[in-house]
Design a protein around this motif. Structure first.
Motif, PDB file in Angstrom:
ATOM      1  N   GLY A 606      -5.725 -26.719  17.442  1.00  0.00           N
ATOM      2  CA  GLY A 606      -5.194 -25.569  18.166  1.00  0.00           C
ATOM      3  C   GLY A 606      -6.292 -24.686  18.744  1.00  0.00           C
ATOM      4  O   GLY A 606      -7.490 -24.961  18.568  1.00  0.00           O
ATOM      5  N   ASP A 608      -7.024 -20.419  20.753  1.00  0.00           N
ATOM      6  CA  ASP A 608      -6.535 -19.107  21.178  1.00  0.00           C
ATOM      7  C   ASP A 608      -6.186 -19.171  22.663  1.00  0.00           C
ATOM      8  O   ASP A 608      -7.036 -19.468  23.503  1.00  0.00           O
ATOM      9  CB  ASP A 608      -7.618 -18.051  20.936  1.00  0.00           C
ATOM     10  CG  ASP A 608      -7.145 -16.629  21.257  1.00  0.00           C
ATOM     11  OD1 ASP A 608      -5.987 -16.483  21.692  1.00  0.00           O
ATOM     12  OD2 ASP A 608      -7.942 -15.689  21.079  1.00  0.00           O
ATOM     13  N   LYS A 609      -4.954 -18.870  22.994  1.00  0.00           N
ATOM     14  CA  LYS A 609      -4.502 -18.979  24.387  1.00  0.00           C
ATOM     15  C   LYS A 609      -5.304 -18.082  25.324  1.00  0.00           C
ATOM     16  O   LYS A 609      -5.434 -18.386  26.510  1.00  0.00           O
ATOM     17  CB  LYS A 609      -3.016 -18.619  24.486  1.00  0.00           C
ATOM     18  CG  LYS A 609      -2.098 -19.623  23.838  1.00  0.00           C
ATOM     19  CD  LYS A 609      -0.649 -19.354  24.208  1.00  0.00           C
ATOM     20  CE  LYS A 609      -0.167 -18.037  23.646  1.00  0.00           C
ATOM     21  NZ  LYS A 609       1.272 -17.808  23.970  1.00  0.00           N
ATOM     22  N   ASN A 610      -5.822 -16.959  24.808  1.00  0.00           N
ATOM     23  CA  ASN A 610      -6.576 -16.039  25.660  1.00  0.00           C
ATOM     24  C   ASN A 610      -7.863 -16.658  26.185  1.00  0.00           C
ATOM     25  O   ASN A 610      -8.440 -16.170  27.161  1.00  0.00           O
ATOM     26  CB  ASN A 610      -6.906 -14.760  24.887  1.00  0.00           C
ATOM     27  CG  ASN A 610      -5.649 -13.987  24.513  1.00  0.00           C
ATOM     28  OD1 ASN A 610      -4.687 -13.963  25.271  1.00  0.00           O
ATOM     29  ND2 ASN A 610      -5.651 -13.373  23.334  1.00  0.00           N
ATOM     30  N   GLN A 611      -8.315 -17.765  25.527  1.00  0.00           N
ATOM     31  CA  GLN A 611      -9.543 -18.419  25.957  1.00  0.00           C
ATOM     32  C   GLN A 611      -9.361 -19.220  27.240  1.00  0.00           C
ATOM     33  O   GLN A 611     -10.333 -19.603  27.883  1.00  0.00           O
ATOM     34  CB  GLN A 611     -10.067 -19.339  24.847  1.00  0.00           C
ATOM     35  CG  GLN A 611     -10.499 -18.595  23.596  1.00  0.00           C
ATOM     36  CD  GLN A 611     -10.940 -19.546  22.484  1.00  0.00           C
ATOM     37  OE1 GLN A 611     -10.803 -20.765  22.611  1.00  0.00           O
ATOM     38  NE2 GLN A 611     -11.469 -18.988  21.422  1.00  0.00           N
ATOM     39  N   HIS A 637       2.275 -22.857  23.549  1.00  0.00           N
ATOM     40  CA  HIS A 637       2.192 -22.221  22.235  1.00  0.00           C
ATOM     41  C   HIS A 637       1.084 -22.897  21.445  1.00  0.00           C
ATOM     42  O   HIS A 637       1.126 -24.120  21.230  1.00  0.00           O
ATOM     43  CB  HIS A 637       3.511 -22.348  21.474  1.00  0.00           C
ATOM     44  CG  HIS A 637       4.629 -21.579  22.094  1.00  0.00           C
ATOM     45  ND1 HIS A 637       4.804 -20.239  21.908  1.00  0.00           N
ATOM     46  CD2 HIS A 637       5.626 -21.985  22.920  1.00  0.00           C
ATOM     47  CE1 HIS A 637       5.855 -19.833  22.581  1.00  0.00           C
ATOM     48  NE2 HIS A 637       6.382 -20.879  23.218  1.00  0.00           N
ATOM     49  N   SER A 638       0.116 -22.097  21.015  1.00  0.00           N
ATOM     50  CA  SER A 638      -0.988 -22.660  20.232  1.00  0.00           C
ATOM     51  C   SER A 638      -1.648 -21.560  19.435  1.00  0.00           C
ATOM     52  O   SER A 638      -1.795 -20.432  19.919  1.00  0.00           O
ATOM     53  CB  SER A 638      -2.009 -23.331  21.157  1.00  0.00           C
ATOM     54  OG  SER A 638      -3.029 -23.933  20.386  1.00  0.00           O
ATOM     55  N   GLU A 639      -2.027 -21.894  18.203  1.00  0.00           N
ATOM     56  CA  GLU A 639      -2.788 -20.998  17.343  1.00  0.00           C
ATOM     57  C   GLU A 639      -3.836 -21.819  16.623  1.00  0.00           C
ATOM     58  O   GLU A 639      -3.613 -22.995  16.312  1.00  0.00           O
ATOM     59  CB  GLU A 639      -1.879 -20.317  16.320  1.00  0.00           C
ATOM     60  CG  GLU A 639      -0.885 -19.345  16.911  1.00  0.00           C
ATOM     61  CD  GLU A 639      -0.049 -18.671  15.834  1.00  0.00           C
ATOM     62  OE1 GLU A 639      -0.565 -18.533  14.702  1.00  0.00           O
ATOM     63  OE2 GLU A 639       1.105 -18.314  16.113  1.00  0.00           O
ATOM     64  N   PRO A 640      -4.960 -21.225  16.361  1.00  0.00           N
ATOM     65  CA  PRO A 640      -6.003 -21.964  15.635  1.00  0.00           C
ATOM     66  C   PRO A 640      -5.476 -22.509  14.308  1.00  0.00           C
ATOM     67  O   PRO A 640      -4.901 -21.774  13.512  1.00  0.00           O
ATOM     68  CB  PRO A 640      -7.091 -20.905  15.417  1.00  0.00           C
ATOM     69  CG  PRO A 640      -6.898 -19.934  16.539  1.00  0.00           C
ATOM     70  CD  PRO A 640      -5.430 -19.895  16.779  1.00  0.00           C
ATOM     71  N   LYS A 642      -2.979 -24.578  13.878  1.00  0.00           N
ATOM     72  CA  LYS A 642      -1.546 -24.856  13.856  1.00  0.00           C
ATOM     73  C   LYS A 642      -1.092 -25.773  14.989  1.00  0.00           C
ATOM     74  O   LYS A 642       0.097 -25.848  15.289  1.00  0.00           O
ATOM     75  CB  LYS A 642      -0.763 -23.550  13.926  1.00  0.00           C
ATOM     76  CG  LYS A 642      -0.966 -22.669  12.702  1.00  0.00           C
ATOM     77  CD  LYS A 642      -0.080 -21.442  12.764  1.00  0.00           C
ATOM     78  CE  LYS A 642      -0.266 -20.568  11.529  1.00  0.00           C
ATOM     79  NZ  LYS A 642       0.594 -19.379  11.555  1.00  0.00           N
ATOM     80  N   THR A 644      -0.772 -27.566  18.896  1.00  0.00           N
ATOM     81  CA  THR A 644      -0.433 -27.076  20.235  1.00  0.00           C
ATOM     82  C   THR A 644       0.882 -27.686  20.676  1.00  0.00           C
ATOM     83  O   THR A 644       1.157 -28.864  20.415  1.00  0.00           O
ATOM     84  CB  THR A 644      -1.535 -27.435  21.250  1.00  0.00           C
ATOM     85  OG1 THR A 644      -2.772 -26.881  20.798  1.00  0.00           O
ATOM     86  CG2 THR A 644      -1.206 -26.888  22.631  1.00  0.00           C
TER      87      THR A 644
END
Length: 652
Positions: A606, A608-611, A637-640, A642, A644
């Motif tokens: 996963g 950070d989408k802001n990247q 939807h993605s989180e480190p 967890k 994608t």
């Protein structure tokens, strides 16, 4: 002589008692432990001194207002404003007094409690007194009748005060019958309630009314009757009224000029003590008049006092009197030019002070507020009332027309402005639409060019380079059969043939990825199934492919190729960047809407989408451009830690 000494002694004792009471009340203010007790102590002090010297009221009034606001005590706040109205009225600061009256209206508005209604009555009565002092009898009567209605409903003793105010207004307007009617009502109410101060004041007012109609015998009798009550009260306002009345009686009836002057001077001293500028002006006017007739040396100083006081407090009637007295004095001194100048100023000011219109307007106020008790006089005024109402209606009609025209113009302006803004919005939307179409056309051209180039390269690789490599392999295989090789050379030769086979397979795989032949022949569903199976067979990652309703769907080739590239890029990202172990690819087409839903999920690391906004690679940008080309929607939807999930919706 003994009587005089007794009176002086008694007067001294009364003042001493009053001073002791004042000290006690001031001490109560200082000793009050809470805000509410302090408000009560402030009110007790000011109520006791209201009819005496009020020169120190201002700080107490402001303190009472501040504390009442702090504890949200409406009665205390409205009462403090009423005290301020009375205080500033007496000082001649009429504009400030009217502001305090407005504050009372705001605080008491909508409150039907008896104490708040009572305060509203006090406000109307005090404001009526203010208007009376500035000769605005129309507004004075309006407020007096409002106060009388409230006090009558509450059966309050202040009815006497309002009747006195009404009587005074009618007396000024030369309506003597109405003046006597209300003066007698005031005396009767004060007597019924046992209010000595009100009784004394109203009896003296009635005596004044008798003198105004030359009935001096009754006036003299009333002043003799009221003196014991005035002496008992020992307050400056009552003394002022009494001595002012005696001065009028001596000057107009008994014709004793010197006695009249002395009485007026006494009344003036009490007006000074009470700091009532209106009373000061009334008394000074008569003092100067009789000083001039007796040729007193100090008359010029008194004229100066009157003029300065009147100018400072906007008492125009007193200022006119002072100008007239200047003219008389300078004429007696032989300064005829100065006398003429002052006489001219006096005449100009006098001409502007009074008019018949004031009397007519005040009579109309009587009609509006006393409809239930109409009499013959009011009937006679009806004709004038109707004419005035007709003029008002005509003016109102013109105002309505002008207002209506202004509203129409305003409405047209608003519609024009909205129309202009809508046109601007429409033009901007059109520009945005053209920009979007332009970008889509550019994207479509790039994608089509890219696919065409991929197809050309794939064909060149497969048909050109692939054929050449196959020919080389065939030639080497033929040479091997005609050559005698050592075992080592034979093994080396076989390895070369194997490497050549591997190169041919890799070349075919690359060509297939660039333009999978199966996509062109068998469609999107089969091509994606084969692509996912091929990656799954490589054992690098487990890829699961599922589709619903796409098998029989007719998907345009350009759309199929674009979707294929999107999924291909998403899977490559999951393998290359997310280090995923499992990937799920789902395609679903809904029947009626012909909407294709694409889901690609992985269990990778996963991010950070802001990247994405700062990412340097072109993978995600290519995906976004392709989705935009298809006019689709993408949801990420993605989180480190967890994984994608990417959801894409496209209308096909």
């Amino acid at each position: 002589m003994l009587v005089l000494l007794y009176c002086c002694s008694f007067n001294f004792q009364v003042h001493a008692q009053q001073e002791a009471e004042h000290d006690m009340l001031r001490g109560n203010i200082a000793r009050a432990a809470t805000d509410s007790l302090k408000v009560a102590a402030l009110y007790a002090y000011m109520k006791t001194n209201l009819n005496n010297n009020t020169s120190d009221f201002e700080p107490y009034i402001k303190q009472m207002i501040f504390l009442s606001k702090r504890i949200k005590f409406k009665w205390g706040l409205s009462t403090a404003y009423i005290l301020g109205l009375s205080y500033y009225k007496n000082q001649g600061k009429f504009e400030l007094a009217l502001k305090y009256a407005d504050s009372v209206v705001i605080v008491t508005k909508g409150d039907t409690a008896a104490d708040m209604r009572t305060n509203m009555g006090h406000m109307y009565n005090n404001r009526g007194n203010l208007y009376y002092n500035i000769d605005d009898y129309e507004n004075a009567l309006k407020d007096y009748f409002q106060a009388e209605r409230i006090f009558r409903e509450l059966h309050h003793k202040m009815m006497a005060s309002t009747y006195t105010g009404i009587a005074n207004c009618f007396m000024k307007l030369k309506n003597h019958s109405r003046a006597f009617e209300y003066s007698k009502k005031a005396v009767a109410i004060a007597r019924d309630f046992g209010d000595d101060r009100a009784l004394a004041t109203n009896m003296m007012n009635l005596a004044s009314a008798y003198m105004n109609t030359d009935n001096y015998v009754k006036a003299d009798s009333l002043l003799n009757i009221v003196w014991p009550i005035v002496w008992k009260l020992q307050n400056s306002k009552s003394f002022y009224l009494y001595y002012y009345g005696l001065g009028n009686l001596e000057s107009d009836y008994k014709k004793d000029t010197l006695k009249a002057l002395n009485y007026y001077r006494k009344s003036y001293s009490y007006a000074l003590e009470n700091e009532d500028v209106w009373q000061q002006g009334q008394a000074l006017d008569f003092i100067i008049h009789y000083e001039l007739s007796l040729k007193h040396k100090g008359v010029k100083a008194d004229i100066d006092k009157l003029y300065k006081m009147a100018s400072r407090n906007s008492l125009e009637e007193n200022r006119a009197s002072a100008l007239n007295y200047y003219a008389i004095w300078y004429n007696e001194q032989g300064h005829y030019r100065k006398a003429y100048t002052y006489q001219k100023q006096f005449q100009m000011l006098s001409d502007s002070l009074y008019s018949n219109e004031i009397q007519e307007k005040t009579a109309m106020m009587e009609i509006r507020f006393r409809v239930a008790n109409k009499d013959q006089e009011i009937h006679q005024l009806r004709a004038n009332e109707k004419i005035q109402q007709l003029n008002i209606r005509q003016k109102n009609a013109l105002n309505y027309m002008l207002t209506g025209g202004a509203l129409v113009l305003f409405g047209i302006s608003i519609l024009g402005y909205h129309n202009y803004k809508n046109r601007q919005k429409f033009q901007q939307a059109k520009i945005d639409e053209l920009e979007a179409e332009k970008q889509l056309a550019a994207t479509e051209a790039v994608l089509k060019g890219e696919e065409q180039e991929r197809t050309r390269l794939a064909k060149d690789l497969h048909d050109g380079l692939g054929g050449m490599l196959s020919g080389v392999k065939y030639s080497l295989s033929s040479i091997k059969g005609n050559m005698v090789l050592t075992p080592d050379n034979a093994r080396a030769f076989e390895r070369s043939i194997d490497m050549l086979d591997s190169s041919i397979r890799e070349m075919r795989r690359v060509a297939h990825n660039m333009m999978p032949e199966v996509l062109v022949k068998y469609g999107l569903n089969v091509a994606l199934q084969e692509f996912c199976d091929e990656i799954d067979r490589s054992s690098a990652v487990h890829v699961s492919y599922q589709s619903v309703g796409i098998g029989d769907a007719a998907v345009e080739q350009t759309v199929s190729v674009t979707i294929y590239r999107i999924i291909q890029e998403l899977i490559n990202n999951a393998i290359k960047h997310a280090y995923a172990q499992n990937i799920l690819v789902q395609l679903h087409i809904s029947g009626p809407e012909k909407r294709l839903t694409i889901t690609v999920e992985d269990d990778g690391k996963g991010f950070d989408k802001n990247q994405l906004s700062t990412a340097r690679g072109m993978g995600w940008s290519n995906i976004q451009n392709r989705v935009d080309f298809l006019k689709g929607k993408i949801d990420l939807h993605s989180e480190p830690g967890k994984g994608t999930s990417v959801l894409i919706e496209v209308d096909i």
